[in-house]
Every structure is written in C-alpha cells, then in structure tokens.
Design a protein around this motif. Structure first.
Motif, PDB file in Angstrom:
ATOM      1  N   ARG A 128       3.744   5.655  -5.696  1.00  0.00           N
ATOM      2  CA  ARG A 128       3.747   5.854  -7.235  1.00  0.00           C
ATOM      3  C   ARG A 128       2.676   6.342  -7.614  1.00  0.00           C
ATOM      4  O   ARG A 128       2.971   6.881  -8.865  1.00  0.00           O
ATOM      5  CB  ARG A 128       3.697   4.163  -7.584  1.00  0.00           C
ATOM      6  N   ASN A 129       1.504   6.585  -6.783  1.00  0.00           N
ATOM      7  CA  ASN A 129       0.570   7.439  -7.635  1.00  0.00           C
ATOM      8  C   ASN A 129       0.480   8.714  -7.114  1.00  0.00           C
ATOM      9  O   ASN A 129      -0.411   9.603  -7.484  1.00  0.00           O
ATOM     10  CB  ASN A 129      -0.736   6.632  -6.817  1.00  0.00           C
ATOM     11  N   CYS A 130       1.405   9.326  -6.338  1.00  0.00           N
ATOM     12  CA  CYS A 130       1.354  10.745  -5.810  1.00  0.00           C
ATOM     13  C   CYS A 130       2.033  11.461  -6.952  1.00  0.00           C
ATOM     14  O   CYS A 130       2.804  11.461  -7.408  1.00  0.00           O
ATOM     15  CB  CYS A 130       2.534  10.767  -4.763  1.00  0.00           C
ATOM     16  N   GLU A 131       1.111  12.511  -7.270  1.00  0.00           N
ATOM     17  CA  GLU A 131       1.452  13.508  -8.362  1.00  0.00           C
ATOM     18  C   GLU A 131       2.453  14.324  -8.108  1.00  0.00           C
ATOM     19  O   GLU A 131       2.946  14.932  -8.771  1.00  0.00           O
ATOM     20  CB  GLU A 131       0.269  14.095  -8.762  1.00  0.00           C
ATOM     21  N   LYS A 149       2.277   1.892  -3.543  1.00  0.00           N
ATOM     22  CA  LYS A 149       1.129   2.476  -4.327  1.00  0.00           C
ATOM     23  C   LYS A 149       1.050   3.717  -4.320  1.00  0.00           C
ATOM     24  O   LYS A 149       0.733   4.731  -4.991  1.00  0.00           O
ATOM     25  CB  LYS A 149      -0.289   1.463  -4.258  1.00  0.00           C
ATOM     26  N   ILE A 150       0.796   4.223  -2.873  1.00  0.00           N
ATOM     27  CA  ILE A 150       0.838   5.505  -2.464  1.00  0.00           C
ATOM     28  C   ILE A 150       1.929   6.232  -3.076  1.00  0.00           C
ATOM     29  O   ILE A 150       1.416   7.485  -3.873  1.00  0.00           O
ATOM     30  CB  ILE A 150       0.726   6.016  -1.186  1.00  0.00           C
ATOM     31  N   GLU A 153       0.743  -1.211  -0.007  1.00  0.00           N
ATOM     32  CA  GLU A 153      -0.017  -0.069   0.043  1.00  0.00           C
ATOM     33  C   GLU A 153       0.971   1.206  -0.069  1.00  0.00           C
ATOM     34  O   GLU A 153       0.503   2.168  -0.631  1.00  0.00           O
ATOM     35  CB  GLU A 153      -1.130   0.027   1.145  1.00  0.00           C
ATOM     36  N   LYS A 160       9.087   9.414  -9.842  1.00  0.00           N
ATOM     37  CA  LYS A 160       8.729   8.556  -9.013  1.00  0.00           C
ATOM     38  C   LYS A 160       8.926   6.940  -9.699  1.00  0.00           C
ATOM     39  O   LYS A 160       9.059   6.047  -8.855  1.00  0.00           O
ATOM     40  CB  LYS A 160       7.079   8.751  -8.710  1.00  0.00           C
ATOM     41  N   ASP A 161       8.801   6.937 -11.026  1.00  0.00           N
ATOM     42  CA  ASP A 161       9.046   5.606 -11.703  1.00  0.00           C
ATOM     43  C   ASP A 161      10.383   5.285 -11.600  1.00  0.00           C
ATOM     44  O   ASP A 161      10.763   3.847 -11.444  1.00  0.00           O
ATOM     45  CB  ASP A 161       8.443   5.914 -13.159  1.00  0.00           C
ATOM     46  N   THR A 217       4.379  -7.280  -6.513  1.00  0.00           N
ATOM     47  CA  THR A 217       4.829  -5.828  -6.936  1.00  0.00           C
ATOM     48  C   THR A 217       5.468  -6.004  -8.635  1.00  0.00           C
ATOM     49  O   THR A 217       5.723  -7.178  -9.161  1.00  0.00           O
ATOM     50  CB  THR A 217       6.130  -5.386  -6.140  1.00  0.00           C
TER      51      THR A 217
END
Length: 106
Positions: A31-34, A28-29, A25, A39-40, A106
């Motif tokens: 990797r999805n944080c704008e 995911k947070i 989790e 981040k990649d 993952t």
C-alpha cells in the motif's frame, strides 16, 4: 511482482503464512509502494490453508518456508497429533482467530 500489478493484476494471493504480523507488514509495504499504480484498488488475499492433519500442516509449512509461531505449535501436543478430528478442530479455531485478527487490524 510490481510489474505484474502494473500490467493489470487485480489481486494478489499471498503465500501460506501463520504469522498475521507478516501479512499485515506485507500489505503495508504494498500500500505504501510508490511504484505500484492503483494500489488502493488492489485486492490482497491472505494465503490461509486449513489445518486438516498435523503431518500435512508440517509438510506444507516446510515446503512454503512458512514459519509457525510457538503459540500455534503448542496447541498440538504429541498426544493429539495423530487424531485428525482433534487437529481439524484446533485448526479451525486457529484459522478463525487469524481471520478475526486480520479484520481487526486492517
């Protein structure tokens, strides 16, 4: 943490944990944080600590506020908690299982 990453941090080492779901989790947070740049390319290392002795395991978990699932605690019955060799054997199995699960998910 976002500021540190955007300032040039190449990796994150998480706090000690024994619940793979929480690590997944967290990743995911991130990797999805704008707000996070690059981040990649950011490496996220799981904070895994080998279980070398039952007392040390309990203390480290309490100090880091890491919850320990019943499925792990139940693997250390009272009669083996003072047997460091047996605790290490079980600890190796637990860490290996956690690593396998992280790789699978993952």
């Amino acid at each position: 943490m976002i500021e540190k990453i955007n300032a040039g941090a190449d990796f994150i080492i998480t706090q000690l944990f024994y619940e793979v779901d929480k690590f997944i989790e967290f990743e995911k947070i991130i990797r999805n944080c704008e707000e996070i740049k690059n981040k990649d390319e950011l490496i996220i290392l799981p904070g895994l600590m080998p279980i070398n002795g039952y007392g040390i395991f309990q203390r480290a978990s309490k100090l880091s506020h890491a919850s320990i699932p019943a499925s792990i605690l139940n693997r250390f019955p009272d009669e083996i908690q003072y047997d460091d060799n047996k605790v290490k054997e079980i600890g190796i199995d637990i860490i290996n299982e956690m690593i396998d699960e992280i790789y699978e998910r993952t």
